[in-house]
Design an enzyme around this catalytic site. Structure first.
Site, mmCIF file in Angstrom:
data_model
loop_
_atom_site.group_PDB
_atom_site.id
_atom_site.type_symbol
_atom_site.label_atom_id
_atom_site.label_comp_id
_atom_site.label_asym_id
_atom_site.label_seq_id
_atom_site.Cartn_x
_atom_site.Cartn_y
_atom_site.Cartn_z
ATOM 1 C CE LYS A 172 -4.173 -1.779 0.237
ATOM 2 N NZ LYS A 172 -4.347 -2.859 1.361
ATOM 3 C CB SER A 198 -0.053 -8.205 -0.995
ATOM 4 O OG SER A 198 -1.103 -9.240 -0.072
ATOM 5 C CD GLU A 223 -10.384 3.944 0.548
ATOM 6 O OE1 GLU A 223 -10.493 5.173 0.428
ATOM 7 O OE2 GLU A 223 -9.528 3.278 0.028
#
Ligand SMILES: *Cc1c(COP(=O)(O)O)cnc(C)c1O
Length: 396
Positions: A92, A379, A114
């Site tokens: 991210k 990830s 969010e």
């Protein structure tokens, strides 16, 4: 065939999916953002700053690790792209850094976002601390409970965390709250964490995550003399880590792209988040895409044991690519993911995020032969999921 450089079109469409279905009030913001992104994307000074932060702050390039244990088990070569080793523990941050630089260049001061698993919230709060920006994070009440360590990190980083108390009180509802805040505060910069939302967000996020497949090409070439694997496997919540891992391989039809969806308790259980399989076209969070809905167009509450995959939609790029047959999707249940997480932990000493464990579990569903070179995008790391892993340690 997906020609990635030609996507999306001027209006932000990937075939029938995408676009910007937003209130008129937000139209100028979205147009300003599109304009700034187009300009900065090709600006050498901007890219230099982005890359140097990725290298010196985030810790890129992340390793491409040859897993001997998984390779022996599956009878082929399996590599793990170690996004879990990024600063803050997941992919991210690649996008958060890119967009915070964009927001700064646009003269913005307040960032809203969010978050589901809290990884995007932590990445955004981190980028805001670094760049001295105000940070407001919307998060579903349920996710606040199951991802407590990440909430503490966000608050310690100086962010305000606002609970979303409507609907299933998870990511979808947090996104609704963020959009509502944005409508009331159009001067805020909305930093979306996946390849979802109105155009140009899916394009922006895919661009900033595409560094993942760029590195895979170079690292694989250095290790094997070939820059393409035969398969790339990534989990899909909204689809940003998958978009990043697939990006530079879309145009190479020899590379099979495998998107792994959260089947929750099972595809037909009514408790899943397998959007690409169970979804139908509709508008969600400003974009035409595949989403889970009933016959009246009411969004079905999704379920996944992993907060990062618990989303009833999927990015329009993936909806298009799966619909056109370029990307294949595989459903993985909560239990299959838990088992795969424990297997990697025990055999390689790597505790994967629950989301990433879905991608690992999909290896069992693939037909693999000795010539296969498979890259699984790991990830994120599993620290945030320890309480879930311990609660489910009886599942074998
Ligand atoms: C957020 C998250 C995901 C899901 O988001 P995508 O946009 O689909 O990548 C997957 N893995 C981890 C570790 C995450 O934090």
């Amino acid at each position: 065939m997906v020609k990635i450089e030609t996507l999306p079109d001027e209006m932000g469409f990937y075939g029938e999916f995408g676009g910007a279905f937003i209130p008129e009030l937000l139209r100028p913001n979205v147009e300003e953002l599109t304009h700034s992104f187009r300009e900065k994307k090709n600006d050498p000074a901007f890219n230099k700053q982005y890359i140097s932060l990725l290298e010196d702050y985030v810790g890129r390039p992340t390793p491409l690790y040859f897993s001997e244990k998984l390779s022996n088990k599956h009878g082929c070569s399996i590599y793990l792209k170690r996004e879990d080793l990024n600063h803050t523990g997941a992919h991210k941050i690649n996008n958060a850094i890119g967009q915070i630089l964009l927001a700064k260049s646009m003269g913005k001061h307040q960032i809203i976002a969010e978050t589901g698993a809290g990884q995007h919230g932590v990445a955004t709060a981190t980028a805001c601390a670094l760049m001295d920006m105000e940070c407001i994070i919307f998060m579903g009440e349920i996710d606040i409970e199951r991802q407590a360590p990440n909430v503490q990190r966000m608050e310690f980083l100086g962010a305000t965390v606002i609970p979303a108390t409507s609907g299933s009180r998870t990511l979808k509802d947090a996104t609704n709250e963020a959009i509502r805040h944005w409508i009331n505060h159009p001067d805020a910069y909305y930093l979306i964490g996946s390849v979802v939302g109105p155009h140009p967000y899916p394009e922006i996020v895919a661009h900033f995550q595409s560094i993942i497949s760029k590195e895979i090409q170079m690292q694989l070439y250095a290790k094997t003399g070939k820059s393409s694997p035969t398969k790339v496997v990534a989990c899909v919540g909204g689809g940003s880590n998958a978009a990043g891992a697939f990006y530079h391989f879309y145009d190479d039809e020899n590379v099979e792209l495998i998107a792994v969806e959260a089947a929750g308790h099972g595809l037909n259980s009514g408790k899943s988040a397998a959007t690409s399989i169970l979804g139908t076209p509709g508008v969600l969070h400003g974009s035409m895409t595949l989403l889970m809905q009933d016959e009246f167009g009411q969004v079905t509450e999704p379920h996944s044991i992993s907060a990062g995959l618990d989303y009833p939609g999927i990015g329009p790029l993936h909806a298009f690519s799966i619909d056109s047959g370029r990307t294949k999707s595989i459903p993985i249940t909560d239990n299959e993911a838990l088992i795969a997480a424990r297997e990697l932990t025990k055999t390689e000493g790597i505790i994967p995020a629950l989301e990433s464990a879905h991608a690992l579990a999909a290896l069992n569903s693939l037909e693999l032969d000795k010539n296969d070179v498979v890259v699984v995008n790991l990830s994120g790391r599993g620290d945030k999921d320890m309480s879930t892993y311990l609660q489910h340690s009886h599942i074998k």
